[in-house]
Design an enzyme around this catalytic site. Structure first.
Site, short mmCIF file in Angstrom:
data_model
loop_
_atom_site.label_atom_id
_atom_site.label_comp_id
_atom_site.label_asym_id
_atom_site.label_seq_id
_atom_site.Cartn_x
_atom_site.Cartn_y
_atom_site.Cartn_z
CG ASN A 14 44.93 40.44 34.59
OD1 ASN A 14 45.50 41.51 34.44
ND2 ASN A 14 43.62 40.33 34.69
CE LYS A 87 34.97 28.05 44.87
NZ LYS A 87 35.20 27.12 43.78
CG HIS A 105 38.59 44.34 43.00
ND1 HIS A 105 37.78 43.24 43.17
CD2 HIS A 105 37.77 45.42 42.97
CE1 HIS A 105 36.51 43.65 43.24
NE2 HIS A 105 36.48 44.96 43.12
CD GLU A 175 41.62 43.81 35.52
OE1 GLU A 175 42.03 42.69 35.85
OE2 GLU A 175 40.43 44.03 35.22
C1 GRF Z 1 39.94 40.45 35.62
O1 GRF Z 1 39.09 41.53 35.40
C2 GRF Z 1 40.36 40.39 37.05
O2 GRF Z 1 40.57 41.62 37.66
C3 GRF Z 1 39.18 39.73 37.61
O3 GRF Z 1 38.70 38.80 36.71
C4 GRF Z 1 39.19 39.14 35.43
C5 GRF Z 1 40.08 38.01 35.04
O4 GRF Z 1 40.52 38.14 33.75
N1 GRF Z 1 38.84 39.78 38.92
P1 GRF Z 1 41.62 37.17 33.17
O5 GRF Z 1 41.27 35.73 33.56
O6 GRF Z 1 42.96 37.58 33.74
O7 GRF Z 1 41.55 37.36 31.70
#
Ligand code: GRF
Length: 202
Positions: A14, A87, A105, A175
């Protein structure tokens, strides 16, 4: 330019989606990446973009949330983005940046959220519920896990999936569009909190 700090705990896909977003190129700058570990793969992405990284926590080698607050205020951070950060953010830190912290999320809140609902735990719970749709939610962060006001959501059909891993894959690709979209709206001043609801101007 909106000054961002992005908080991470893992691989950072992300974070990468935000850094690579053409729509955000002239709107935002990521000034700091913060993790809850001394190292995670997301730090490598930050380093490739010459973004300073900080590890927040209580053990040796970590900085405290109080010190982090000072650093982020020095950077004049406008928005903190929790992108897979695991966290719980302490109450006084939330108060210091009220309505300036957002979280992504990997499910449709208010279902499948709360303590322990992170990573594959979320997708397993969705799978076991036999839900036919899942999705992603971006919300403001308050003092408890996943309860802040929802800014935007996108859903995806999962009626044909065979495993929690398949749900994770489908949700993750959503996402990567939803998070830059919300950041863009915030950068353009198009997200409002009115009468206890969030309104996003199109
Ligand atoms: C994603 O699914 C985010 O929503 C979550 O943990 C994952 C993290 O993925 N809560 P990244 O580290 O951004 O690849």
């Amino acid at each position: 330019m909106l000054a961002l700090a992005v908080f991470v705990s893992g691989r950072g896909s992300n974070l990468r989606a935000v850094l690579d977003s053409p729509a955000l190129k002239n709107l935002i700058r990521v000034n700091a990446v913060v993790g809850d570990k001394l190292y995670c793969p997301a730090f490598d992405i930050a380093k490739n973009f010459s973004i300073p990284v900080y590890s927040v926590g209580k053990k040796d080698g970590f900085i405290s949330f109080d010190d982090l607050e000072v650093i982020l205020k020095d950077f004049k951070i406008d928005l903190i983005v929790l992108a897979g950060f695991l966290k719980l953010i302490p109450d006084n830190f939330v108060r210091a940046f009220r309505n300036k912290i957002i979280n992504i999320h990997p499910a449709l809140l208010p279902s499948f959220g709360g303590s322990g609902m992170y990573g594959m735990n979320v997708h397993k719970a969705v799978f076991e519920s036999s839900a036919q749709v899942s999705g992603a939610s971006v919300h403001f962060v308050d003092e408890t896990y996943d309860t802040g006001r929802i800014i935007a959501q996108r859903c995806v059909d999962i009626s044909d999936i065979k495993s929690p891993e398949e749900i994770a894959e489908r949700v993750l690709s959503i996402e990567h569009h939803l998070l830059p979209y919300v950041i863009e709206k915030i950068a353009l001043g198009k997200v409002f909190v009115e009468n206890n609801r969030v309104r996003v101007e199109t």
